[in-house]
Design an enzyme around this catalytic site. Sequence first.
Site, short mmCIF file in Angstrom:
data_model
loop_
_atom_site.label_atom_id
_atom_site.label_comp_id
_atom_site.label_asym_id
_atom_site.label_seq_id
_atom_site.Cartn_x
_atom_site.Cartn_y
_atom_site.Cartn_z
N GLU A 483 0.84 -1.20 0.00
CA GLU A 483 0.00 0.00 0.00
C GLU A 483 0.87 1.25 0.00
OE1 GLU A 483 -2.73 2.20 3.44
OE2 GLU A 483 -1.98 0.17 3.72
N ASP A 556 -0.82 -1.78 5.93
CA ASP A 556 -0.65 -1.23 7.27
C ASP A 556 -1.60 -1.89 8.27
OD1 ASP A 556 1.20 0.49 6.23
OD2 ASP A 556 -0.15 2.22 6.14
N ASP A 558 -3.78 -0.88 10.26
CA ASP A 558 -4.80 0.06 10.71
C ASP A 558 -6.07 -0.18 9.91
OD1 ASP A 558 -4.27 1.09 8.20
OD2 ASP A 558 -3.38 2.96 8.93
N ASP A 560 -7.50 1.57 7.48
CA ASP A 560 -7.34 1.72 6.03
C ASP A 560 -6.62 0.52 5.43
OD1 ASP A 560 -8.64 4.11 5.87
OD2 ASP A 560 -6.84 5.34 6.01
#
Length: 692
Positions: A483, A556, A558, A560
């Site tokens: 990403e 990641d 998280d 997102d």
Amino acid sequence: MTDEKKYDGSNIQVLEGLEAVRKRPSMYIGSTDARGLHHLVYEVVDNSIDEALAGYCKNIRMTIEEDGSITEVDDGRGIPVDNQPKYNKSALEVVLTILHAGGKFDKDTYKVSGGLHGVGVSVVNALSEWLIAEVRRDGKVYRQTFAYGIPTSGVEVVGESDHTGTTIKFMPDKTIFETVDFKYDILLNRLRELAFLNKGIHIVTEDKRVRANEDELELELASISEADSGEDDLEGFEFTDEDENGDGTATAGGKKSKKQSAIPQHDVSKDKTHDLFYEGGIIEFVKYLNRGKAVLHENPIYFEKQKDGIDVEISMQYTENYNSNVYSFANNINTTEGGTHMVGFKSALTRAANTYIQKNGLEKDGSGLSGEDIREGLTAIISVKLLEPQFEGQTKTKLGNSEVKGIVDSLVSDGLSEFFEENPKVAVAIFEKALLAKKAREAAKKARELTRRKSALEVSTLPGKLADCSEKDASLCELYLVEGDSAGGSAKQGRNRAFQAVLPFRGKILNVEKTRMDKALKNNEIASLITALGAGLGEEMDLERLRYHKVVIMTDADVDGAHIRTLILTFFFRYMPDLVTAGHVYIAQPPLYKIKKGKAEYYVYSDKQMKAKVAEIGDKGVTIQRYKGLGEMNPEQLWSTTMNPETRTLLQVTIEDAIAADEIFTILMGDEVLPRKMFIQEHAKEVVNLDI
């Protein structure tokens, strides 16, 4: 139904003994992991379902007891307990200790049966620490006990009963199975499926287990971070640690951890008792599958036919979705590889559709619809029951009976023609959608031809942002899907260039759940991914041309990152399912924290691990760094924690249950907001970080 035919010990026929089951259990139940464990329950339940199909059983109850054992009860005729002449033992003992022993081989006893044809309950016995069989029959209750498949008692009369039926209680052998922790949701999904496929059968499921460490669980839930709650609990998908060390262990952050399932340890079902009864059978099955989708017609289409001892049921309903979900079953077995019943259905559907549009002038050029066009948005269940099913294919889940094709073909052809004539408004809605699908298919064909040309191995045709590896043996190559440019830069610098390639994505890729293939193929990120992999997509996918045998999603830790991971998984599930089923898709596990005390550094992967490590080393002089993204790690850190085969942990993605996976992707990524909102509200408190 009255018991007009004699059912006693003489009906029990013996084919072979039980010698090798404990030595080679995988030959009989497929594996000794969680999948094999749950298969034990299916085999016991299948015996009760066979009694129901014969007309002698109406109620089945499956319970996970507090100690983790299984109790399964039915109200069938009860396994015979009289003497079996050939072995001079009770029929009950023969059934439970000898392979291929049962009434299923007597055509007068069972007309239709599923399961492993008599292997099941004896295998369950062989692979259990203990098993107790109780039979209610002839006004009495009989009991026999076993340990590791060996009788520990004879058949004893322990009471009286006005009812009939069989109760099987067993505890799986911990020395055989990798885990003996039954997942209630996995069992519930299969038993619900059986209740749909056998209308009128009443199945109750219950989980009596008490969470022993309730306080610890509450603490764990209270400490769920934003990153933790972003983890996707993709029911129907299973994630398992890659065995990097070759010894059943994987190494995380430089420390070995035992191979374990990454499925959250607490089941997602809020209720622990379910009453499963579907008088409408597969009609209700289709409604259940489509409950989160916008449908083109309210009531599913339904056909039923009996011919030459073969029962065929078909239910189908069109939705506004762009993908199709056609599931086929033979004697309650999910024929995931299709077979003659699926071939008959597809050919009849395409023929009936083209006959109607030509007759009514719905298409100007007269070129007709393809099967793919008319199946867009279709949800269908094909269920056949026959005396002697012939299974083929790699996993023996492909029906091979040639006579089934013609029966299904004529049933669908005649039934659909009649339905279209009687429901012209519904027919027009279906065919207008199919004609749009045809235009999209033709556009997608051009795009596929372009990507196919680009998928040649010449480096000059590969995506410009792909940092390829030098190794040409695909079995040794890995592709990291990363990403953003920042993380992509770290990954490109930190990787081993010999066998690791990196393809960074800019932003979130297209949600393919909400669009047709032609638009998806115009998306730059998706086009780059298809080109980099080199194997094509959909029904034309050829894994022999796959350029990397490990495709690793590295995002990641998280919300997102979790969303991007889900978007990529959705694309693979809808357009490249073979890539997943072949075991080529993995998820990287980057650390969430770096803990430093003096010169010592520790990488941990969850809040729980972080707290445990701080408690272990003491909090004096400790500094804790939380990684908000992969880009915050320098190339050396990313390599040592997440990409180095000697120290990383990868989760391999497999489709555990295609129906459940389809449901979860429809809810999470589809157009309907209400089902997604309800799902989040129901399960928000149950999300647990995937601790590796």
